[in-house]
Write an enzyme that holds these catalytic residues in place. Structure first.
Site, PDB file in Angstrom:
ATOM      1  N   ARG A   1       6.466 -12.179  -3.725  1.00 34.08           N
ATOM      2  CA  ARG A   1       6.262 -10.905  -3.026  1.00 34.08           C
ATOM      3  C   ARG A   1       7.489 -10.007  -3.096  1.00 34.08           C
ATOM      4  O   ARG A   1       7.379  -8.787  -3.225  1.00 34.08           O
ATOM      5  CB  ARG A   1       5.927 -11.157  -1.551  1.00 34.08           C
ATOM      6  CG  ARG A   1       4.493 -11.503  -1.356  1.00 34.08           C
ATOM      7  CD  ARG A   1       4.212 -11.887   0.079  1.00 34.08           C
ATOM      8  NE  ARG A   1       2.849 -12.326   0.170  1.00 34.08           N
ATOM      9  CZ  ARG A   1       1.819 -11.535   0.489  1.00 34.08           C
ATOM     10  NH1 ARG A   1       2.019 -10.272   0.791  1.00 34.08           N
ATOM     11  NH2 ARG A   1       0.599 -11.999   0.512  1.00 34.08           N
TER      12      ARG A   1
ATOM     13  N   ASP B   1      -4.086  -2.784   4.357  1.00 29.64           N
ATOM     14  CA  ASP B   1      -4.533  -3.545   5.520  1.00 29.64           C
ATOM     15  C   ASP B   1      -4.813  -2.656   6.729  1.00 29.64           C
ATOM     16  O   ASP B   1      -5.582  -3.035   7.612  1.00 29.64           O
ATOM     17  CB  ASP B   1      -3.479  -4.592   5.908  1.00 29.64           C
ATOM     18  CG  ASP B   1      -3.583  -5.862   5.061  1.00 29.64           C
ATOM     19  OD1 ASP B   1      -4.329  -5.848   4.057  1.00 29.64           O
ATOM     20  OD2 ASP B   1      -2.915  -6.865   5.399  1.00 29.64           O
TER      21      ASP B   1
ATOM     22  N   ALA C   1       0.832  -1.212   0.000  1.00 27.74           N
ATOM     23  CA  ALA C   1       0.000   0.000   0.000  1.00 27.74           C
ATOM     24  C   ALA C   1       0.860   1.252   0.000  1.00 27.74           C
ATOM     25  O   ALA C   1       0.659   2.159  -0.818  1.00 27.74           O
ATOM     26  CB  ALA C   1      -0.928  -0.011   1.217  1.00 27.74           C
TER      27      ALA C   1
ATOM     28  N   TYR D   1       0.574 -21.842  -7.076  1.00 27.98           N
ATOM     29  CA  TYR D   1       0.732 -21.193  -8.386  1.00 27.98           C
ATOM     30  C   TYR D   1       2.206 -20.891  -8.625  1.00 27.98           C
ATOM     31  O   TYR D   1       2.993 -20.844  -7.687  1.00 27.98           O
ATOM     32  CB  TYR D   1      -0.124 -19.923  -8.475  1.00 27.98           C
ATOM     33  CG  TYR D   1      -0.024 -18.989  -7.302  1.00 27.98           C
ATOM     34  CD1 TYR D   1       1.071 -18.142  -7.142  1.00 27.98           C
ATOM     35  CD2 TYR D   1      -1.032 -18.941  -6.343  1.00 27.98           C
ATOM     36  CE1 TYR D   1       1.154 -17.273  -6.063  1.00 27.98           C
ATOM     37  CE2 TYR D   1      -0.952 -18.086  -5.253  1.00 27.98           C
ATOM     38  CZ  TYR D   1       0.144 -17.253  -5.123  1.00 27.98           C
ATOM     39  OH  TYR D   1       0.229 -16.405  -4.048  1.00 27.98           O
TER      40      TYR D   1
ATOM     41  N   GLN E   1       9.325   0.621   9.763  1.00 31.68           N
ATOM     42  CA  GLN E   1      10.071   0.120  10.923  1.00 31.68           C
ATOM     43  C   GLN E   1      11.175  -0.861  10.528  1.00 31.68           C
ATOM     44  O   GLN E   1      12.155  -1.015  11.264  1.00 31.68           O
ATOM     45  CB  GLN E   1       9.109  -0.564  11.897  1.00 31.68           C
ATOM     46  CG  GLN E   1       8.414  -1.785  11.304  1.00 31.68           C
ATOM     47  CD  GLN E   1       7.297  -2.310  12.184  1.00 31.68           C
ATOM     48  OE1 GLN E   1       6.969  -1.722  13.201  1.00 31.68           O
ATOM     49  NE2 GLN E   1       6.697  -3.421  11.797  1.00 31.68           N
TER      50      GLN E   1
HETATM   51  C1  LIG Z   1      -1.311 -16.093   3.424  1.00 25.58           C
HETATM   52  C2  LIG Z   1      -1.726 -14.835   2.733  1.00 25.58           C
HETATM   53  C3  LIG Z   1      -1.905 -14.845   1.357  1.00 25.58           C
HETATM   54  C4  LIG Z   1      -2.298 -13.678   0.703  1.00 25.58           C
HETATM   55  N1  LIG Z   1      -2.477 -13.706  -0.638  1.00 25.58           N
HETATM   56  C5  LIG Z   1      -2.846 -12.586  -1.281  1.00 25.58           C
HETATM   57  C6  LIG Z   1      -3.001 -12.597  -2.717  1.00 25.58           C
HETATM   58  O1  LIG Z   1      -2.786 -13.598  -3.382  1.00 25.58           O
HETATM   59  N2  LIG Z   1      -3.385 -11.429  -3.320  1.00 25.58           N
HETATM   60  C7  LIG Z   1      -3.603 -10.272  -2.605  1.00 25.58           C
HETATM   61  O2  LIG Z   1      -3.947  -9.252  -3.198  1.00 25.58           O
HETATM   62  N3  LIG Z   1      -3.452 -10.243  -1.259  1.00 25.58           N
HETATM   63  C8  LIG Z   1      -3.074 -11.359  -0.592  1.00 25.58           C
HETATM   64  N4  LIG Z   1      -2.897 -11.322   0.753  1.00 25.58           N
HETATM   65  C9  LIG Z   1      -3.090 -10.047   1.471  1.00 25.58           C
HETATM   66  C10 LIG Z   1      -1.892  -9.132   1.311  1.00 25.58           C
HETATM   67  O3  LIG Z   1      -0.709  -9.803   1.674  1.00 25.58           O
HETATM   68  C11 LIG Z   1      -2.052  -7.900   2.188  1.00 25.58           C
HETATM   69  O4  LIG Z   1      -3.342  -7.347   2.025  1.00 25.58           O
HETATM   70  C12 LIG Z   1      -1.016  -6.847   1.822  1.00 25.58           C
HETATM   71  O5  LIG Z   1       0.279  -7.336   2.073  1.00 25.58           O
HETATM   72  C13 LIG Z   1      -1.259  -5.571   2.623  1.00 25.58           C
HETATM   73  O6  LIG Z   1      -0.272  -4.637   2.306  1.00 25.58           O
HETATM   74  P1  LIG Z   1      -0.086  -3.351   3.223  1.00 25.58           P
HETATM   75  O7  LIG Z   1       0.988  -2.560   2.569  1.00 25.58           O
HETATM   76  O8  LIG Z   1      -1.394  -2.710   3.482  1.00 25.58           O
HETATM   77  O9  LIG Z   1       0.383  -3.905   4.635  1.00 25.58           O
HETATM   78  P2  LIG Z   1       1.703  -4.691   5.043  1.00 25.58           P
HETATM   79  O10 LIG Z   1       2.166  -5.573   3.965  1.00 25.58           O
HETATM   80  O11 LIG Z   1       1.419  -5.310   6.373  1.00 25.58           O
HETATM   81  O12 LIG Z   1       2.806  -3.555   5.206  1.00 25.58           O
HETATM   82  C14 LIG Z   1       2.833  -2.718   6.326  1.00 25.58           C
HETATM   83  C15 LIG Z   1       4.193  -2.041   6.401  1.00 25.58           C
HETATM   84  O13 LIG Z   1       4.152  -1.109   7.475  1.00 25.58           O
HETATM   85  C16 LIG Z   1       5.308  -1.260   8.262  1.00 25.58           C
HETATM   86  N5  LIG Z   1       4.918  -0.874   9.624  1.00 25.58           N
HETATM   87  C17 LIG Z   1       4.010  -1.489  10.414  1.00 25.58           C
HETATM   88  N6  LIG Z   1       3.884  -0.839  11.581  1.00 25.58           N
HETATM   89  C18 LIG Z   1       4.735   0.215  11.520  1.00 25.58           C
HETATM   90  C19 LIG Z   1       5.063   1.255  12.448  1.00 25.58           C
HETATM   91  N7  LIG Z   1       4.476   1.323  13.637  1.00 25.58           N
HETATM   92  N8  LIG Z   1       5.985   2.172  12.085  1.00 25.58           N
HETATM   93  C20 LIG Z   1       6.591   2.099  10.845  1.00 25.58           C
HETATM   94  N9  LIG Z   1       6.319   1.128   9.947  1.00 25.58           N
HETATM   95  C21 LIG Z   1       5.398   0.205  10.285  1.00 25.58           C
HETATM   96  C22 LIG Z   1       5.692  -2.728   8.133  1.00 25.58           C
HETATM   97  O14 LIG Z   1       7.081  -2.928   8.402  1.00 25.58           O
HETATM   98  C23 LIG Z   1       5.329  -3.024   6.685  1.00 25.58           C
HETATM   99  O15 LIG Z   1       6.395  -2.766   5.811  1.00 25.58           O
HETATM  100  C24 LIG Z   1      -2.510 -12.478   1.440  1.00 25.58           C
HETATM  101  C25 LIG Z   1      -2.324 -12.477   2.815  1.00 25.58           C
HETATM  102  C26 LIG Z   1      -1.940 -13.632   3.461  1.00 25.58           C
HETATM  103  C27 LIG Z   1      -1.776 -13.599   4.943  1.00 25.58           C
END
Ligand SMILES: Cc1cc2nc3c(=O)[nH]c(=O)nc-3n(C[C@H](O)[C@H](O)[C@H](O)COP(=O)(O)OP(=O)(O)OC[C@H]3O[C@@H](n4cnc5c(N)ncnc54)[C@H](O)[C@@H]3O)c2cc1C
Length: 421
Positions: A127, A310, A34, A232, A54
């Site tokens: 990933r 997320d 994101a 896959y 972090q």
């Molecule tokens: C088993 C599994 C399979 C999945 N398969 C799919 C799929 O096939 N297709 C799909 O679209 N989605 C899939 N997902 C969902 C997808 O992985 C997540 O929705 C996505 O990674 C979310 O991205 P994000 O950037 O919102 O959050 P995150 O990936 O959680 O990134 C959050 C970032 O914020 C940082 N952070 C957290 N807290 C702090 C803080 N306090 N200070 C500074 N930095 C911080 C972390 O280090 C991290 O880098 C899957 C999830 C799982 C569990």
């Protein structure tokens, strides 16, 4: 954390310990899918930002991710088509198979048909590959690693971020892209992640160890009683990524780096067909992720702060849409800010939330239904037998263009503002 005015004592401490750098216009907390996608959109629009994460360095998460056309078309528009194609696999279909005898139950056509119908491919990628494509698009200029935010306080004229080392910094706007345990979300909601009664074991297997699965690029899902396994190709077809669910009464771990027991995984899949058991046995290391989500929340934004990915809508992975929705968010938010300007950011954040929250909530709720949710939740169109028909039935999900929707909405807002002025 609160959005109320802060006591003077805290404000005073903040001033004395603030970092000397000028506050960036927009601080993105979190450099996952994101955060980096948003950074890439803002960079393309020429808007200054900073990403803080972090992690001391971006790690190599040993797992795959499915990228559907609703996100791939947006990444293409960011100029990433070639880089994505170089690391992705393009599965020909999504097959659902019976757990004990590998019998094919249904197939949704993907491959070239998906590009014909939706104008963008369905990809499966490692990933780490996706992350490095996004990191390249975001650029390293505004990136601060090893920087953990522990508290966020919004005031009328600024947002103050408190770091783990006790230092503080101000920003005009903060975007929480900090995942399911979001600290930024605490400003907006007081909920907690909810354990969904299961774990996912994930592994990567070199393609030459499972030739029967590597021959044709496919997403295969074996559905069994109370659990399922999906696999896959990733890394351009050189490896097969799998995720296998295992029911669990208690949560044990929820981190991309937590390891699972290969013996526990083998035992949970004893009696399944040999294609599955061979695949699971070929993984030397398996990661384990306990399944959590949260209920949808109607508000994601305040005047100076919003959420993406997320942090806004953590969902179970059964529709494979969490990352795709994160990319949709990032493009919608970046488009709203670029179109309405950083001076009208409160309006941009409100428009963004109004566009995104209902769709994300629908998919969040649908993801709780498990793999059956691939038909639109609440839709009653009856069973669809043909693979191409199945693909076309996904128009509500794969046909959505969050960038176009945001562009049209912000044009209406600007036209209305023009009439009023
Ligand atoms: C088993 C599994 C399979 C999945 N398969 C799919 C799929 O096939 N297709 C799909 O679209 N989605 C899939 N997902 C969902 C997808 O992985 C997540 O929705 C996505 O990674 C979310 O991205 P994000 O950037 O919102 O959050 P995150 O990936 O959680 O990134 C959050 C970032 O914020 C940082 N952070 C957290 N807290 C702090 C803080 N306090 N200070 C500074 N930095 C911080 C972390 O280090 C991290 O880098 C899957 C999830 C799982 C569990």
């Amino acid at each position: 954390m609160s959005i109320a005015a802060e006591p003077t004592a805290i404000t005073a401490r903040a001033t004395s310990s603030s970092r000397p750098t000028a506050p960036p216009a927009i601080t993105i907390v979190g450099g996952g899918i994101a955060g980096l996608s948003l950074a890439a959109v803002l960079r393309q629009a020429g808007i200054s930002y900073r990403v803080v994460d972090q992690a001391s360095k971006f790690g190599q998460v040993g797992a795959g991710i499915q990228l559907a056309p609703n996100a791939v078309r947006l990444l293409h528009r960011l100029g990433l088509a070639e880089e994505l194609a170089a690391v992705a696999a393009r599965p020909q279909a999504l097959q659902v198979r019976r757990w004990h005898d590998d019998h094919l139950l249904s197939a949704t056509t993907l491959g070239a048909a998906c590009e014909d119908v939706y104008g963008a491919p369905y990809y499966t990628v490692h990933r780490a590959d996706l992350h490095s494509v996004l990191a390249g698009a975001a650029g390293s200029h505004g990136l601060a690693l090893g920087t953990r935010i522990v508290e966020v306080t919004e005031r009328p004229s600024e947002v103050e971020l408190t770091f783990a080392d006790g230092s503080r910094e101000r920003s005009e706007v903060v975007v929480g892209a900090d995942g399911i345990h979001s600290v930024v979300r605490n400003v907006i909601a007081s909920d907690q992640p909810r354990f969904a009664g299961g774990s996912i074991f994930r592994g990567l297997v070199p393609a030459d160890q499972v030739p029967e699965l590597a021959r044709e690029p496919m997403i295969r899902m074996w559905a069994g009683p109370a659990q399922h396994c999906v696999c896959y190709p990733v890394a351009g077809g050189r490896a097969i990524s799998f995720s296998a669910t295992v029911p669990a009464r208690q949560a044990a771990s929820e981190s991309w780096s937590a390891l699972g027991s290969t013996a526990e995984l083998a035992s949970a899949y004893r009696g399944w067909n040999p294609v599955v058991t061979r695949l699971l046995a070929a993984a030397e290391v398996v990661g384990r992720w306990d399944l959590h989500d949260r209920d949808p929340i109607p508000r994601w934004s305040t005047a100076r702060l919003t959420l993406v990915g997320d942090a806004a809508h953590p969902m179970l992975p059964f529709m494979a849409q969490g990352g795709n929705q994160a990319i949709e968010d990032a493009v919608a938010l970046g488009t709203c800010i670029a179109a309405l300007g950083t001076d009208a950011v409160a309006i941009a954040l409100r428009v963004y939330e109004a566009l995104r929250a209902p769709r994300a909530a629908l998919i969040q709720r649908g993801s709780r239904l498990g793999p059956a949710a691939m038909a639109r939740p609440g839709d009653d169109t009856g069973p669809v037998q043909d693979g191409l028909q199945r693909l076309r039935a996904m128009a509500w999900l794969y046909g959505h263009d969050s960038g176009e929707v945001a562009r049209a909405a912000t044009a209406r807002v600007r036209a209305t503002a023009g009439q009023l002025s």
